[in-house]
Design a protein around this motif. Sequence first.
Motif, short mmCIF file in Angstrom:
data_model
loop_
_atom_site.label_atom_id
_atom_site.label_comp_id
_atom_site.label_asym_id
_atom_site.label_seq_id
_atom_site.Cartn_x
_atom_site.Cartn_y
_atom_site.Cartn_z
N LEU A 1 0.88 -1.17 0.00
CA LEU A 1 0.00 0.00 0.00
C LEU A 1 0.92 1.21 0.00
O LEU A 1 1.80 1.31 0.85
N CYS A 2 0.70 2.11 -0.95
CA CYS A 2 1.57 3.29 -1.04
C CYS A 2 1.44 4.11 0.25
O CYS A 2 0.35 4.46 0.66
N PRO A 3 2.58 4.44 0.91
CA PRO A 3 2.48 5.21 2.16
C PRO A 3 1.97 6.63 1.94
O PRO A 3 1.50 7.26 2.88
N HIS A 4 2.06 7.14 0.72
CA HIS A 4 1.64 8.51 0.47
C HIS A 4 0.19 8.63 0.00
O HIS A 4 -0.48 9.59 0.31
N CYS A 5 -0.26 7.66 -0.83
CA CYS A 5 -1.60 7.82 -1.39
C CYS A 5 -2.50 6.62 -1.16
O CYS A 5 -3.64 6.62 -1.57
N ASP A 6 -1.96 5.55 -0.51
CA ASP A 6 -2.76 4.39 -0.14
C ASP A 6 -3.18 3.51 -1.33
O ASP A 6 -4.03 2.64 -1.19
N THR B 1 7.93 2.62 -8.61
CA THR B 1 7.24 3.81 -8.12
C THR B 1 5.74 3.59 -8.17
O THR B 1 5.25 2.75 -8.92
N CYS B 2 5.02 4.38 -7.38
CA CYS B 2 3.57 4.26 -7.30
C CYS B 2 2.94 4.79 -8.59
O CYS B 2 3.34 5.83 -9.11
N MET B 3 1.95 4.05 -9.11
CA MET B 3 1.29 4.45 -10.35
C MET B 3 0.53 5.76 -10.18
O MET B 3 0.37 6.51 -11.12
N ARG B 4 0.00 5.99 -8.97
CA ARG B 4 -0.85 7.16 -8.79
C ARG B 4 -0.05 8.41 -8.41
O ARG B 4 -0.20 9.44 -9.01
N CYS B 5 0.83 8.31 -7.39
CA CYS B 5 1.48 9.53 -6.90
C CYS B 5 2.96 9.59 -7.25
O CYS B 5 3.63 10.56 -6.93
N GLU B 6 3.49 8.55 -7.87
CA GLU B 6 4.88 8.52 -8.35
C GLU B 6 5.93 8.54 -7.25
O GLU B 6 7.10 8.79 -7.51
N SER B 7 5.54 8.28 -6.00
CA SER B 7 6.59 8.17 -4.97
C SER B 7 7.18 6.76 -5.02
O SER B 7 6.56 5.83 -5.51
N THR B 8 8.43 6.64 -4.53
CA THR B 8 9.13 5.35 -4.62
C THR B 8 8.51 4.34 -3.65
O THR B 8 8.34 4.63 -2.47
ZN ZN Z 1 1.18 6.49 -4.17
#
Ligand code: ZN
Length: 423
Positions: A15-20, A35-42
């Motif tokens: 689960l992305c820590p920034h956008c879930d 990287t996350c597909m939605r928010c692009e954080s690693t």
């Molecule tokens: Zn994300």
Amino acid sequence: MSEHCHQDHTHRWVLCPHCDMTTKLPGLAPGTRATCMRCESTLATAWHEPLRRPMVYAFSALVMLILANLFPFISISVMGMTNQISLLQIPQAMVDDKYRFLATIFLLFVQIIPATCLVSILILTLNRRLPQSLTIPLAKGLFYMKNWGMAEIFMAGVLVSFVKLMAYGKIGLEMGFWPWCLFCLGQLRAFQCLERHVIWQRISPAPPLRVEPIAGISGLTQNLRSCPCCTAIVSADEPYCPRCHQRGHARKPQSLQWTLSLLVTSIILYIPANIMPIMVTDALGSASGSNIMAGVIFLWNEGSWPIAMIIFVASILVPSMKILAIGWLSWNAGGYGARDNHRMQIIYEIVEVVGRWSMVDVFVIAVLSALVRMGGLMNVYPADGALLFCLVVILTMFSAQAFDPRLLWDRESIKKHEEESIE
Ligand SMILES: [Zn+2]
Ligand SMILES: [Zn+2]
């Protein structure tokens, strides 16, 4: 590659820590990152030798830290008088000047926290299996404290104070200075290639998932949350993580209230911190205090424009922009404002990374007040403004930590959910 990290070669859920956002990560080839597909954080980085690398860097950094403390650090000569200091004399000078709080903060952020983190990395990456009663608290402490190590910011402070002092005398780099530089580099690299997932997976495998998650939607909509400590995916209504026993919630409870109350406190302190003197210079018996802006103007007039700019950006621009940015993020997460989540995400990341660098001026004062003790000739002392400014930086760091960036993205999920249910 050792048998401990075989999980890296099969897929796993995150689960992305920034956008879930829920993502099914494939096995990453060493040297690549996802990287996350939605928010692009690693989401994950696969290092070659993910355990030995941080271990080697942590070990060399620790050796360098010990060497740096054994020898004198820097010296200054003014008109035939030489004053030499070691690293530990810097907090000592602040204690002598009745600034115990600043001395404690200095020791904690510059020496104790980085050293504790490095020792934890060494123990956690050791080749032998240790009991979980030792490894779990160590790993917990390590990932919580990591952000509060400021050795490289202190290094920047040392360089800035050199520029400030060049007009007065000759600066000497002593035996302890070079190991300190190597220590800064080593600890940065050790933290950089430390993968939270790898460390936790070694302590204990992630708890099994009861149902197969659905990729591409938020964890919250499928009643899942990620553990804030070890990143394991657990059921949203499960209060304690089965792996690290950390209490957690789907979203940080009262995130906006905490963020805003810490932010308001820091704004209240920020005003006097900018007006009051941060240090007192006593030259030939006449003492004069100077605040942050006066320090910038002094450097500018001396012709040190790049350093004047650095101090201006670090001490004036960054804290005020950070206060504005956190305020704006909270306003948006509260459901107001434009819904540009990508821009919000970038602002959040900048706030997280840059905020700590405001501490540079506090470290400059620490170095100056320890080094410039020339008897009747010239002395520098810290002043109350430095204490307030230090508190402002710490409070804004806590405020940014209390903010839950997933709240920004939740509005999008809710909006989509509503639209789908209407259809
Ligand atoms: Zn994300
Ligand atoms: Zn956990």
